[in-house]
Design a protein around this motif. Structure first.
Motif, mmCIF file in Angstrom:
data_model
loop_
_atom_site.group_PDB
_atom_site.id
_atom_site.type_symbol
_atom_site.label_atom_id
_atom_site.label_comp_id
_atom_site.label_asym_id
_atom_site.label_seq_id
_atom_site.Cartn_x
_atom_site.Cartn_y
_atom_site.Cartn_z
ATOM 1 N N VAL A 167 -4.939 -11.502 1.740
ATOM 2 C CA VAL A 167 -5.956 -11.088 2.710
ATOM 3 C C VAL A 167 -6.530 -9.740 2.309
ATOM 4 C CG1 VAL A 167 -6.445 -10.627 5.151
ATOM 5 C CG2 VAL A 167 -4.661 -12.275 4.531
ATOM 6 N N TYR A 169 -8.232 -6.834 4.044
ATOM 7 C CA TYR A 169 -8.557 -6.175 5.303
ATOM 8 C C TYR A 169 -9.567 -5.060 5.051
ATOM 9 C CZ TYR A 169 -5.423 -7.549 9.169
ATOM 10 O OH TYR A 169 -4.815 -8.190 10.215
ATOM 11 N N GLU A 196 -9.066 -15.043 2.623
ATOM 12 C CA GLU A 196 -9.172 -14.610 4.018
ATOM 13 C C GLU A 196 -9.487 -13.113 4.138
ATOM 14 O OE1 GLU A 196 -6.791 -16.830 7.117
ATOM 15 O OE2 GLU A 196 -5.365 -16.867 5.454
ATOM 16 N N GLY A 198 -9.602 -9.699 6.901
ATOM 17 C CA GLY A 198 -9.063 -9.149 8.142
ATOM 18 C C GLY A 198 -9.796 -7.886 8.551
ATOM 19 N N TRP A 222 -8.127 -12.778 10.192
ATOM 20 C CA TRP A 222 -6.997 -11.908 10.517
ATOM 21 C C TRP A 222 -7.529 -10.741 11.332
ATOM 22 C CZ3 TRP A 222 -1.737 -11.547 8.403
ATOM 23 C CH2 TRP A 222 -1.352 -12.704 7.728
ATOM 24 N N ASP A 224 -6.152 -7.326 13.883
ATOM 25 C CA ASP A 224 -4.998 -6.590 14.405
ATOM 26 C C ASP A 224 -5.404 -5.651 15.526
ATOM 27 O OD1 ASP A 224 -5.741 -4.058 13.276
ATOM 28 O OD2 ASP A 224 -4.744 -4.549 11.414
#
Length: 339
Positions: A167, A169, A196, A198, A222, A224
């Motif tokens: 991922v 991010y 992916e 995030g 993703w 958070d």
């Protein structure tokens, strides 16, 4: 059709900027149980770092984790700052050897690497050394708002060569991105990254939850957040709010009632003590590309009057203060005092 989402809560990691990662054992136990029962997919329990004199969750060692009641369902992640590995005297590979044992001996599943644009040339060695130990790896690219579309795409393309990295991010580190900025960055990442994506959103301009939802609607898988948004500066997206929105709009299954007690008791007590959250000072710092730690340091460590803090922030405008420097802060304080 809604995206398949993975939700990561990083209260123990990002929230530690307020209490030096010195969460009590009882808080950690309740946190793990509450988030696991709520349906959070990943709990990021802290950093792995070398710096001394912090609480247990700045290090989140395997030996300490073995003393906790670990989640039954959720996976465990930790974060490492790329700078700690790059600046280690013995080099990146030795630094990783010092911080991580083989995955088969550790309860940690995921290692997220927080990395600045200027450090990206070292990403390959960092990812290779951590992946070789069996951990899932992810990059958290900080201060992405400072990069052009072409720079983002070039970085994303370079990172895509590391097949073990799952991922990519991106973090709104300065908390100054709006929905259009979020969509721009996602588009630029997609130009070079096939896997992916995030988002880690900050709340300096009270847009963290909204920006997270913009990202999800744009295909990010993703996301958070933290309980009550506890995190550096103005904090982050709020887990207890965001999971309800994701359940309503994306069909992601949570049991939000499991968070009520810890949010309204333990986390509320921490908020009363440390006073994180958005304010006019954080909003101004975001507008002027000033790192939020300047505001946090003035609020918590220096206890200055609001008018004085605003004058100091004005002195910080226009310079390269997107990174925190105590030297630059002292210089700005002196300039403001002499006016």
């Amino acid at each position: 059709m809604p995206n398949k989402l993975t939700f990561l809560d990083c209260t123990m990691r990002d929230g530690g900027y307020y209490n030096s990662w010195d969460f009590s054992h009882s808080f950690a136990e309740k946190y793990i149980t509450s988030t696991d029962c709520a349906g959070v997919d990943i709990v990021e329990l802290g950093f792995r770092c070398f710096s001394p004199n912090y609480g247990s969750f700045a290090y989140t060692t395997d030996s300490y984790l073995s003393r906790l009641t670990l989640p039954k369902r959720a996976k465990i992640s930790v974060m490492v700052n790329a700078s700690d590995l790059i600046n280690f005297e013995g080099g990146i590979y030795e630094a990783v050897d010092n911080l991580f044992q083989d995955k088969r001996l550790s309860p940690v599943d995921i290692v997220r690497v927080a990395i600045h644009l200027r450090e990206i040339e070292h990403a390959g060695d960092i990812l290779t050394s951590i992946s070789a130990k069996g951990y899932r790896t992810m990059i958290n690219l900080m201060q992405i708002s400072r990069a052009s579309n072409s720079e983002i795409t070039e970085i994303a393309s370079m990172l895509s060569e590391h097949k073990d990295m799952e991922v990519l991010y991106f973090a709104d580190s300065l908390g100054n991105m709006g929905g259009a900025d979020i969509e721009r960055c996602i588009g630029a990442i997609r130009g070079g990254w096939p896997r992916e994506i995030g988002i880690h959103a900050h709340n300096n301009m009270e847009q963290a939850n909204a920006n997270s939802m913009v990202a999800v609607n744009a295909g990010v898988t993703w996301v958070d957040a933290t309980l009550q948004g506890m995190g550096r500066g103005a904090g982050n997206a709020k887990t207890e709010v965001l999971i309800r929105e994701l359940q309503k709009t994306q069909g992601k299954q949570f049991t939000s009632d499991s968070l009520f007690s810890i949010v309204m008791n333990e986390v509320e007590n921490l908020k009363q003590q440390y006073h994180w959250g958005p304010s006019e000072l954080y909003y101004y710092s975001a507008l002027e590309n000033i790192h939020p730690t300047y505001v946090q340091h003035m609020l918590i460590d220096l206890d200055l009057e609001p008018d004085n803090m605003m004058e100091i922030l004005k002195e910080l405008c226009g310079g390269e203060n997107y990174s925190f420097s105590i030297k630059n802060l002292n210089k700005a304080m002196l300039s403001a005092e002499n006016k």
